[in-house]
Design a protein around this motif. Structure first.
Motif, PDB file in Angstrom:
ATOM      1  N   SER A 260     -74.976 -90.889 -33.520  1.00  0.00           N
ATOM      2  CA  SER A 260     -75.373 -91.821 -32.465  1.00  0.00           C
ATOM      3  C   SER A 260     -74.228 -92.057 -31.486  1.00  0.00           C
ATOM      4  O   SER A 260     -74.414 -92.026 -30.269  1.00  0.00           O
ATOM      5  CB  SER A 260     -75.758 -93.173 -33.068  1.00  0.00           C
ATOM      6  N   ALA A 261     -73.047 -92.303 -32.029  1.00  0.00           N
ATOM      7  CA  ALA A 261     -71.876 -92.568 -31.184  1.00  0.00           C
ATOM      8  C   ALA A 261     -71.553 -91.336 -30.338  1.00  0.00           C
ATOM      9  O   ALA A 261     -71.279 -91.445 -29.142  1.00  0.00           O
ATOM     10  CB  ALA A 261     -70.675 -92.945 -32.056  1.00  0.00           C
TER      11      ALA A 261
ATOM     12  N   ALA B  15     -73.700-100.464 -32.496  1.00  0.00           N
ATOM     13  CA  ALA B  15     -74.416-101.740 -32.647  1.00  0.00           C
ATOM     14  C   ALA B  15     -75.923-101.488 -32.510  1.00  0.00           C
ATOM     15  O   ALA B  15     -76.721-101.983 -33.314  1.00  0.00           O
ATOM     16  CB  ALA B  15     -73.936-102.752 -31.612  1.00  0.00           C
ATOM     17  N   GLY B  16     -76.308-100.699 -31.518  1.00  0.00           N
ATOM     18  CA  GLY B  16     -77.717-100.349 -31.339  1.00  0.00           C
ATOM     19  C   GLY B  16     -78.258 -99.603 -32.539  1.00  0.00           C
ATOM     20  O   GLY B  16     -79.366 -99.864 -33.017  1.00  0.00           O
ATOM     21  N   SER B  17     -77.449 -98.696 -33.058  1.00  0.00           N
ATOM     22  CA  SER B  17     -77.839 -97.901 -34.217  1.00  0.00           C
ATOM     23  C   SER B  17     -78.054 -98.783 -35.447  1.00  0.00           C
ATOM     24  O   SER B  17     -79.009 -98.594 -36.199  1.00  0.00           O
ATOM     25  CB  SER B  17     -76.756 -96.849 -34.478  1.00  0.00           C
TER      26      SER B  17
ATOM     27  N   ILE C 252     -67.951 -97.631 -25.488  1.00  0.00           N
ATOM     28  CA  ILE C 252     -69.293 -97.028 -25.437  1.00  0.00           C
ATOM     29  C   ILE C 252     -69.796 -96.735 -26.854  1.00  0.00           C
ATOM     30  O   ILE C 252     -70.938 -97.036 -27.197  1.00  0.00           O
ATOM     31  CB  ILE C 252     -69.253 -95.724 -24.594  1.00  0.00           C
TER      32      ILE C 252
ATOM     33  N   ALA D 135     -75.750 -96.710 -23.258  1.00  0.00           N
ATOM     34  CA  ALA D 135     -75.108 -96.487 -24.560  1.00  0.00           C
ATOM     35  C   ALA D 135     -75.914 -97.173 -25.658  1.00  0.00           C
ATOM     36  O   ALA D 135     -76.182 -96.591 -26.715  1.00  0.00           O
ATOM     37  CB  ALA D 135     -73.674 -97.001 -24.545  1.00  0.00           C
ATOM     38  N   LEU D 136     -76.327 -98.417 -25.390  1.00  0.00           N
ATOM     39  CA  LEU D 136     -77.103 -99.175 -26.371  1.00  0.00           C
ATOM     40  C   LEU D 136     -78.434 -98.472 -26.628  1.00  0.00           C
ATOM     41  O   LEU D 136     -78.847 -98.292 -27.780  1.00  0.00           O
ATOM     42  CB  LEU D 136     -77.338-100.604 -25.849  1.00  0.00           C
TER      43      LEU D 136
ATOM     44  N   THR E 157     -68.889 -98.158 -29.643  1.00  0.00           N
ATOM     45  CA  THR E 157     -69.127 -99.408 -30.373  1.00  0.00           C
ATOM     46  C   THR E 157     -70.491 -99.991 -30.001  1.00  0.00           C
ATOM     47  O   THR E 157     -71.258-100.414 -30.869  1.00  0.00           O
ATOM     48  CB  THR E 157     -68.016-100.437 -30.072  1.00  0.00           C
ATOM     49  N   ILE E 158     -70.808 -99.962 -28.690  1.00  0.00           N
ATOM     50  CA  ILE E 158     -72.115-100.467 -28.251  1.00  0.00           C
ATOM     51  C   ILE E 158     -73.232 -99.620 -28.861  1.00  0.00           C
ATOM     52  O   ILE E 158     -74.225-100.144 -29.371  1.00  0.00           O
ATOM     53  CB  ILE E 158     -72.200-100.462 -26.703  1.00  0.00           C
ATOM     54  N   ALA E 159     -73.036 -98.290 -28.856  1.00  0.00           N
ATOM     55  CA  ALA E 159     -74.054 -97.399 -29.420  1.00  0.00           C
ATOM     56  C   ALA E 159     -74.256 -97.674 -30.902  1.00  0.00           C
ATOM     57  O   ALA E 159     -75.384 -97.699 -31.401  1.00  0.00           O
ATOM     58  CB  ALA E 159     -73.648 -95.940 -29.207  1.00  0.00           C
TER      59      ALA E 159
ATOM     60  N   THR F 288     -81.506 -92.650 -30.873  1.00  0.00           N
ATOM     61  CA  THR F 288     -81.053 -91.554 -31.741  1.00  0.00           C
ATOM     62  C   THR F 288     -81.063 -91.943 -33.219  1.00  0.00           C
ATOM     63  O   THR F 288     -80.848 -91.099 -34.076  1.00  0.00           O
ATOM     64  CB  THR F 288     -79.627 -91.075 -31.384  1.00  0.00           C
ATOM     65  N   SER F 289     -81.288 -93.232 -33.521  1.00  0.00           N
ATOM     66  CA  SER F 289     -81.232 -93.657 -34.929  1.00  0.00           C
ATOM     67  C   SER F 289     -82.600 -93.715 -35.587  1.00  0.00           C
ATOM     68  O   SER F 289     -82.682 -93.843 -36.814  1.00  0.00           O
ATOM     69  CB  SER F 289     -80.575 -95.031 -35.038  1.00  0.00           C
TER      70      SER F 289
ATOM     71  N   THR G  66     -79.202 -95.318 -26.175  1.00  0.00           N
ATOM     72  CA  THR G  66     -78.998 -94.062 -26.903  1.00  0.00           C
ATOM     73  C   THR G  66     -78.751 -94.335 -28.382  1.00  0.00           C
ATOM     74  O   THR G  66     -79.280 -93.635 -29.251  1.00  0.00           O
ATOM     75  CB  THR G  66     -77.818 -93.275 -26.306  1.00  0.00           C
ATOM     76  N   GLY G  67     -77.957 -95.366 -28.655  1.00  0.00           N
ATOM     77  CA  GLY G  67     -77.691 -95.732 -30.047  1.00  0.00           C
ATOM     78  C   GLY G  67     -78.986 -96.040 -30.782  1.00  0.00           C
ATOM     79  O   GLY G  67     -79.169 -95.652 -31.940  1.00  0.00           O
ATOM     80  N   ILE G  68     -79.894 -96.740 -30.099  1.00  0.00           N
ATOM     81  CA  ILE G  68     -81.169 -97.117 -30.728  1.00  0.00           C
ATOM     82  C   ILE G  68     -82.074 -95.889 -30.909  1.00  0.00           C
ATOM     83  O   ILE G  68     -82.520 -95.598 -32.016  1.00  0.00           O
ATOM     84  CB  ILE G  68     -81.888 -98.201 -29.885  1.00  0.00           C
TER      85      ILE G  68
ATOM     86  N   ALA H  41     -74.124 -90.950 -27.511  1.00  0.00           N
ATOM     87  CA  ALA H  41     -73.961 -91.985 -26.480  1.00  0.00           C
ATOM     88  C   ALA H  41     -72.782 -91.657 -25.569  1.00  0.00           C
ATOM     89  O   ALA H  41     -72.849 -91.844 -24.358  1.00  0.00           O
ATOM     90  CB  ALA H  41     -73.768 -93.355 -27.130  1.00  0.00           C
ATOM     91  N   MET H  42     -71.713 -91.121 -26.143  1.00  0.00           N
ATOM     92  CA  MET H  42     -70.546 -90.772 -25.322  1.00  0.00           C
ATOM     93  C   MET H  42     -70.879 -89.618 -24.381  1.00  0.00           C
ATOM     94  O   MET H  42     -70.376 -89.548 -23.273  1.00  0.00           O
ATOM     95  CB  MET H  42     -69.348 -90.457 -26.206  1.00  0.00           C
TER      96      MET H  42
END
Lengths: 220, 238
Positions: free
Chosen positions: A96-97, A122-124, A116, B52-53, A118-120, B59-60, B55-57, A100-101
């Motif tokens: 995920s990280a 958190a979303g994950s 970037i 970024a947020l 760290t935010i990703a 991709t998980s 994408t994090g969501i 996102a990068m």
């Protein structure tokens, strides 16, 4: 850019939150076990428990140490503490990280990259925890669906599906750095069934050495 | 003889597990808040941070599904609350299964569940799952701050190398997971290759049509396509 931007300040906050929440979280996981033991009388056999603690520690102490050393080079401080509390680091948080990068066109290792990622992460964390909650609620109906023989193989092949896409992306990004660790990983895989605790550090190390040689050549 | 499950599924344990998961959410929220503030201070556009947020969501979602599969597999053995809690915090699904296995083995039981899986065996398995995560948590809590400082200071002079180094670390981790389907072959290799080809097509579309938005979903699309291909392959070959 704010001229007063002070990364040190944020690092300090992150470490403070992390060093408080990680041990607290660990302690909280024992609460259900203590309830079981004290209230319902379902406790462990002490002699076997000591033996188990020994077995798991012999395994986990070195593994954890090596993993922490590897991930320190990859993740920012906030990302690190989150990844350790929620777990599933290599199969969820790291891809995920990395993605996102790429989407945000920033480099891992820079301060921007750390923010970037760290935010990703958190979303994950939020997303994966919600999915597990959904899994708990829908346990019974899901069981029927996910264990159907026709689609079950797809869920057993999620790691190849994940790393096929991520892998090709990273090969295209910098194939010269990618070649060495992939060859080493294949050789290790063919040589025997080693745990990832051994193979990950070896591959990361060869990858770094290869990158160093290429870096020296191009920046000489 | 499986009546320990009546206790292992008690509502009070569900609540205790929920408290742990709420704590995980709180920690993530806190770090997200700090990172967002830091990003603003460092001059990062909010839109990029939102990306970024997002994408994090996205991709998980799919990589979290195997965790649900493990959940389905172990709830009949250790009950819903402890399965839920263990799979939501510290460690990964393979670790939890291994730790539970070690816990049971010290009692002379080699399978999870089944005849000999008594309340005491169950308790031992659960305790070992929690105790085993002591090491990683304590190492990070005690030594990570110093390690991070040394790492940042040591490489301060050469930020370009530090970026290459971090990229190389990511590549090293990915290499392991790429080698496994390559050497296993069969359905794993097929899934792996389909996923790689779809990602390649996505990247070509992004380059050719300047369709940047696709990048956020390229990984998810590749995974879904590969899983569909995997199902198809399975039907065709069996």
């Amino acid at each position: 850019m704010n001229t007063n931007h002070n990364p040190e300040k944020y690092e300090k906050i992150n470490h403070r939150i992390g060093r408080l929440t990680l041990p607290a979280g660990l302690l909280m996981t024992f609460v259900p076990l203590i309830i079981l033991a004290v209230k319902f009388g379902i406790g462990p056999d002490l002699k076997a428990l000591v033996q188990g603690i020994f077995s798991i520690s012999v395994l986990m102490a070195p593994v954890s140490l090596v993993e922490v050393l590897t991930f320190t080079a990859m993740l920012g401080s906030g990302a690190m503490y989150m990844a350790y509390l929620s777990g599933n680091i290599t199969n969820l948080k790291i891809p995920s990280a990395a993605m996102a990068m790429e989407v945000c066109k920033t480099k891992a290792g820079s301060e921007e990259g750390e923010i970037i990622s760290t935010i990703a992460i958190a979303g994950s964390v939020i997303c994966s925890e919600i999915i597990i909650i959904a899994g708990v609620i829908l346990l019974v109906p899901l069981k029927g669906v996910l264990q159907q023989p026709v689609i079950q193989p797809a869920f057993e092949q999620i790691l190849p599906a994940l790393f096929g896409a991520i892998g090709i992306y990273y090969i295209l990004k910098d194939w010269k750095v990618a070649v060495t660790p992939i060859i080493i990983a294949i050789v290790l895989d063919l040589a025997g069934d080693f745990p990832t605790a051994i193979t990950i550090p070896i591959c990361v190390l060869t990858s770094v050495i290869a990158a160093r040689i290429i870096y020296k050549k191009t920046n000489a | 003889m499986k009546n320990y499950l009546d206790f292992a599924n008690k509502p009070v344990l569900m609540i205790a597990a929920a408290v742990v998961i709420i704590f995980v959410f709180l920690q993530a929220g806190l770090f997200l808040f700090v990172a967002w503030k830091r990003g603003k201070s460092a001059g990062i556009d909010s839109q990029r941070m939102r990306k970024a947020l997002g994408t994090g969501i996205t991709t998980s979602i799919i990589p979290a599904l195997p965790i649900v599969m493990t959940l389905i597999a172990i709830t009949p053995v250790i009950g819903t609350p402890i399965s839920w809690m263990r799979l939501s915090v510290i460690g990964s699904a393979p670790y939890e299964l291994m730790a539970a296995g070690i816990g049971a083995k010290t009692m002379g039981v080699t399978t999870l569940g089944g005849e000999g899986f008594t309340p005491t065996v169950f308790a031992n398995a659960a305790w070992i799952m929690c105790i085993g995560s002591f090491w990683s948590i304590m190492i990070v809590s005690i030594f990570y701050k110093g390690l991070k400082k040394r790492y940042t200071l040591g490489k301060n002079g050469d930020t370009k190398w530090r970026e290459s180094l971090t990229g190389a670390c990511f590549m090293g981790v990915f290499a392991i997971f790429m080698a496994s389907p390559i050497t296993t072959g069969g359905i794993s290799l097929v899934t792996f290759l389909i996923s790689a080809v779809i990602m390649l097509v996505c990247l070509l579309i992004i380059l050719k049509f300047k369709f940047e938005k696709l990048k956020e979903f390229a990984l998810t699309i590749s995974m879904l396509g590969a899983m569909a291909g995997c199902v198809l392959w399975n039907i065709l070959t069996t």
